[in-house]
Scaffold this active site. Structure first.
Site, PDB file in Angstrom:
ATOM      1  N   ASN A 109       0.847  -1.191   0.000  1.00 33.91           N
ATOM      2  CA  ASN A 109       0.000   0.000   0.000  1.00 33.91           C
ATOM      3  C   ASN A 109       0.879   1.236   0.000  1.00 33.91           C
ATOM      4  OD1 ASN A 109      -2.503   1.505   0.253  1.00 33.91           O
ATOM      5  ND2 ASN A 109      -1.916   1.907   2.369  1.00 33.91           N
ATOM      6  N   HIS A 111       0.818   5.357   1.108  1.00 37.06           N
ATOM      7  CA  HIS A 111       0.081   6.274   1.976  1.00 37.06           C
ATOM      8  C   HIS A 111       0.733   7.645   1.921  1.00 37.06           C
ATOM      9  CE1 HIS A 111      -2.592   7.440   5.197  1.00 37.06           C
ATOM     10  NE2 HIS A 111      -1.562   7.996   5.812  1.00 37.06           N
ATOM     11  N   SER A 138       4.781   7.121   2.097  1.00 36.51           N
ATOM     12  CA  SER A 138       5.325   5.858   2.590  1.00 36.51           C
ATOM     13  C   SER A 138       4.709   4.705   1.810  1.00 36.51           C
ATOM     14  CB  SER A 138       5.005   5.654   4.077  1.00 36.51           C
ATOM     15  OG  SER A 138       5.404   6.749   4.863  1.00 36.51           O
ATOM     16  N   ASP A 147      -2.879   1.346   7.934  1.00 33.64           N
ATOM     17  CA  ASP A 147      -1.672   2.103   7.588  1.00 33.64           C
ATOM     18  C   ASP A 147      -0.527   1.809   8.565  1.00 33.64           C
ATOM     19  OD1 ASP A 147      -3.040   3.301   5.455  1.00 33.64           O
ATOM     20  OD2 ASP A 147      -3.780   4.917   6.730  1.00 33.64           O
TER      21      ASP A 147
END
Length: 224
Positions: A109, A111, A138, A147
């Site tokens: 992912n 972020h 990030s 997250d």
């Protein structure tokens, strides 16, 4: 080592998706985007996929009776596409622990903050409100904590006194378009792995805050 099969999950415009598609087509990434899945219909990211003849699939979460039933349908799609890597690129859904555990170690992912600062939404506004001088993005492996998974890399931008949410978002996005294809290429080259809660690059443990993009050498080799 054959090409890795990449599935990208989106909810919006798909600018990071585009960066990854372009990197696959240029040979930077030893992989191929085999499907793009969105939980929202008619978003630009689906159009981007279609332009590259990539299957563009909508799974609307409102069509499912529960988070678990949606996650089960999503998981079945990913298994059906035999995904080696699942890339979350602006996918605005919190995934259930069972789903995350099923794909642990093969799901990334991005972020828009320097985690652990500002998990969740409105990261650029929060950085401005707090008077931050440095902001950024990030990339992390996905875990059940929002997250909160182990960080792979962070890239920084300077926050200027005249920055707005829009200008800051644009600066951060320009970094994202560089670092996300880079990290995907590392994974597809089997240089990047997650073992337990620890990230390894070339079999060396990455520090808790991840690799600093600013510390990369001219060959994009991390200084760990």
């Amino acid at each position: 080592m054959g090409q890795k099969r990449i599935v990208v999950l989106i909810s919006g415009s798909g600018s990071n998706l585009q960066a990854i598609i372009d990197a696959c087509e240029s040979g930077q990434i030893n992989g191929k985007v085999v499907a793009v899945l969105s939980n929202k219909p008619f978003v630009k990211g689906l159009e981007r996929a279609k332009k590259h003849n990539i299957p563009a699939i909508t799974l609307q979460h409102g069509d499912y009776s529960s988070r678990e039933s949606f996650d089960n349908a999503l998981a079945n799609s990913l298994v059906g596409f035999n995904a080696d890597l699942i890339v979350l690129a602006g996918f605005m859904r919190i995934l259930s622990p069972d789903f995350v555990n099923q794909f642990q170690g093969k799901m990334l992912n991005i972020h828009p903050s320097l985690l652990p600062k500002y998990p969740g939404l409105h990261t650029h506004q929060r950085a401005l409100d707090n008077g931050d001088l440095i902001h950024g993005a990030s990339i992390h492996f996905v875990t059940a904590e929002l997250d909160g998974g182990p960080i792979v890399i962070q890239a920084q931008v300077n926050v200027e006194s005249n920055d707005s949410v829009d200008t800051l978002a644009h600066k951060v996005a320009q970094k994202e378009w560089i670092i996300y294809p880079m990290v995907v290429s590392w994974f597809c080259d089997e240089r990047l792995t997650l073992l337990g809660d620890q990230v390894y690059f070339d079999k060396t443990i990455i520090k808790t805050q991840g690799i600093s993009y600013e510390s990369l050498d001219s060959n994009a080799k991390p200084i760990i």
